[in-house]
Write an enzyme that holds these catalytic residues in place. Structure first.
Site, PDB file in Angstrom:
ATOM      1  N   SER A 168       0.823  -1.212   0.000  1.00 37.43           N
ATOM      2  CA  SER A 168       0.000   0.000   0.000  1.00 37.43           C
ATOM      3  C   SER A 168       0.852   1.256   0.000  1.00 37.43           C
ATOM      4  O   SER A 168       1.922   1.300   0.628  1.00 37.43           O
ATOM      5  CB  SER A 168      -0.873  -0.014   1.253  1.00 37.43           C
ATOM      6  OG  SER A 168      -1.451   1.253   1.442  1.00 37.43           O
TER       7      SER A 168
ATOM      8  N   TYR B  69      -1.426   0.348  10.206  1.00 33.65           N
ATOM      9  CA  TYR B  69      -1.704  -0.396   8.977  1.00 33.65           C
ATOM     10  C   TYR B  69      -0.507  -0.317   8.028  1.00 33.65           C
ATOM     11  O   TYR B  69      -0.005  -1.329   7.532  1.00 33.65           O
ATOM     12  CB  TYR B  69      -2.967   0.161   8.307  1.00 33.65           C
ATOM     13  CG  TYR B  69      -3.169  -0.325   6.897  1.00 33.65           C
ATOM     14  CD1 TYR B  69      -3.294  -1.677   6.623  1.00 33.65           C
ATOM     15  CD2 TYR B  69      -3.209   0.575   5.829  1.00 33.65           C
ATOM     16  CE1 TYR B  69      -3.463  -2.121   5.314  1.00 33.65           C
ATOM     17  CE2 TYR B  69      -3.382   0.137   4.530  1.00 33.65           C
ATOM     18  CZ  TYR B  69      -3.503  -1.211   4.274  1.00 33.65           C
ATOM     19  OH  TYR B  69      -3.651  -1.642   2.996  1.00 33.65           O
TER      20      TYR B  69
ATOM     21  N   LYS C 230       2.290  -3.296   6.535  1.00 27.69           N
ATOM     22  CA  LYS C 230       2.582  -3.554   5.119  1.00 27.69           C
ATOM     23  C   LYS C 230       4.089  -3.468   4.876  1.00 27.69           C
ATOM     24  O   LYS C 230       4.663  -4.274   4.140  1.00 27.69           O
ATOM     25  CB  LYS C 230       1.831  -2.551   4.237  1.00 27.69           C
ATOM     26  CG  LYS C 230       0.337  -2.786   4.202  1.00 27.69           C
ATOM     27  CD  LYS C 230      -0.005  -4.023   3.382  1.00 27.69           C
ATOM     28  CE  LYS C 230      -1.405  -4.501   3.542  1.00 27.69           C
ATOM     29  NZ  LYS C 230      -1.707  -5.725   2.814  1.00 27.69           N
TER      30      LYS C 230
END
Ligand code: UDP
Length: 327
Positions: free
Chosen positions: A119, A143, A147
Site C-alpha cells: 500500500s 496499517y 505492510k
C-alpha cells in the site's frame, strides 16, 4: 497448462477481481480466505475455495500437501487506517504474524514467487509531489507499518531463499468489474460512501478534514481502477524478476475528496449532499504515485482509471447489488 496460484483474500474486493482475471486466462486460482471481511459470493465459481486463516498451520499444511502451488498472491489483510490506529495489535497479529506463517509455509512448499498486496500508506506524509518507490518509507499509522514489515520479510526471503517477489503498492483502489465490487461493513472508503448517498441509503457524505495544505483543503488521493490493479497482479506472474521489487500502482494524478464528490454528482446525476467534518486520524494529506517503474517491470499501465470510468463502474455495480453481496 494453467498455473496454480494461491490467492489469499480472494473473497475480498481486489482479490475477487484478481481471481476473475486469472480464470479468464486459464490459470487455476485457489482462494484462501477466512471470510472475516470477504464474501463467499465474491469467489468466482471456477476457483477452488478454502475457508481458513493465513496463519493456520494445519490449513496450510493440507493445502500445500495436496498440490504444487506455482505462485502465491497474498492479499488477505486488515486494511482500515482508522481501525489500525484504534487496535494496532489486531493488525500486527493478522498482517504480520499470520502473514509470516503463510510465507514460511509457502517457501517450505517450494513456492518461488510471491505477489504481495502492499500500500502507498507506507510512504506517510511526503508533501505535494508524486511519490517514487525509492522514497524512504515513513508510515503514519499501524496499517502502513504492517505492510512495510511484510515487504521487509519478502526482502529477507529473497536473500535467504532466492524468493522472487513483487510488492504492489496500491494507491486508492476503486471501481468495479461487471461482477465484483466493493462491499465492506462498515464501509469507510470514500467512493462507496459517496455512492451510498447517491443511492439514497445515507443522507449525506462526511468530508473528513477541510484544512489540509491542499488546493481545496481536502485530502488528495490517486484512484486506481480495480481492473488495472488486478491486471498488474496477473502480469507479475510472468515478469522477469530479480529478488524483491516494489512497484507503485497509481495513475500519477490526484483528486481531492471534494473533486470526487463533484465527479460523482456528474456520473450519477444525483445531488449527493456533503457535510464538512474534522480530520480523520492517520490520513496523510497527499498520496499520488510517481509512475514508471511498474510500466518498465510489468509492461503495465492503467487503462481504466479515469475518475469517470471508476465512478461509472462502481455506480453500475452498486445499482445492480444495492445490498452488496447480501442480495
Ligand atoms: N473520506 C471522506 N469521507 C468518507 C471516506 C473517506 O472524506 O466517507 C476521505 C478520507 O479522509 C481520505 C480520502 O477520503 O482523505 C480517502 O479515504 P479512503 O478511506 O477512501 O482511502 P484511504 O486513502 O484512507 O486508503
Amino acid at each position: 497448462m494453467g498455473r496454480k496460484v494461491l490467492v489469499t483474500g480472494g473473497a475480498g474486493y481486489i482479490g475477487s477481481v484478481v481471481v476473475e482475471q486469472l480464470l479468464a486466462r486459464g490459470d487455476l486460482p485457489i482462494v484462501l480466505d477466512d471470510l472475516s471481511t470477504g464474501h463467499r459470493a465474491a469467489v468466482a465459481s471456477g476457483a477452488e475455495f478454502v475457508e481458513g486463516n493465513v496463519g493456520d498451520r494445519l490449513v496450510l499444511e493440507r493445502l500445500f500437501g495436496r498440490q504444487t502451488v506455482d505462485a502465491l498472491m497474498h492479499l488477505a489483510a486488515f486494511a482500515l487506517v482508522a481501525e489500525s490506529v484504534a487496535d494496532p495489535a489486531k493488525y500486527r497479529a493478522n498482517n504480520v504474524a499470520a502473514g509470516a506463517v503463510l510465507l514460511d509455509a509457502a517457501v517450505a512448499a517450494g513456492v518461488r514467487r510471491v505477489i504481495f498486496s502492499s500500500s502507498c500508506t507506507i510512504y506517510g506524509e511526503r508533501g505535494a509531489e508524486p511519490i517514487r518507490e525509492d522514497a524512504p518509507p515513513a508510515p503514519m499509522n499501524p496499517y502502513g507499518e504492517t505492510k512495510l514489515e511484510f515487504e521487509a520479510m519478502l526482502a529477507r526471503h529473497a536473500v535467504s531463499h532466492g524468493l522472487q517477489s513483487v510488492s504492489l503498492r496500491y494507491f486508492n483502489a476503486a471501481g468495479a468489474s461487471e461482477c465484483y465490487g466493493e462491499d465492506h461493513e462498515p464501509e469507510t472508503h470514500l467512493i462507496p460512501n459517496v455512492l451510498r448517498v447517491a443511492q439514497g441509503r445515507v443522507p449525506a457524505v462526511d468530508v473528513f478534514g477541510t484544512d489540509y495544505p491542499t488546493p481545496d483543503g481536502t485530502c488528495v488521493r490517486d484512484y486506481i481502477h480495480v481492473l488495472d490493479l488486478a491486471d498488474a497482479h496477473v502480469r507479475a506472474l510472468d515478469a522477469p524478476l530479480d529478488g524483491a521489487v516494489a512497484l507503485n500502482l497509481g495513475t500519477g494524478t490526484g483528486h481531492s475528496v471534494l473533486a470526487v464528490v463533484e465527479a460523482a454528482r456528474g456520473v450519477t446525476g444525483r445531488a449527493i449532499p456533503a457535510v464538512l467534518r474534522p480530520r480523520r486520524p492517520g490520513d496523510p494529506p497527499f498520496l499520488v504515485a510517481a509512475r514508471g517503474r511498474a510500466e518498465r517491470v510489468l509492461g503495465w499501465r492503467p487503462r481504466h482509471s479515469s475518475l469517470e470510468e471508476i465512478l461509472a463502474s462502481a455506480w453500475a455495480w452498486h445499482r445492480a447489488h444495492p445490498g452488496g453481496y447480501r442480495n
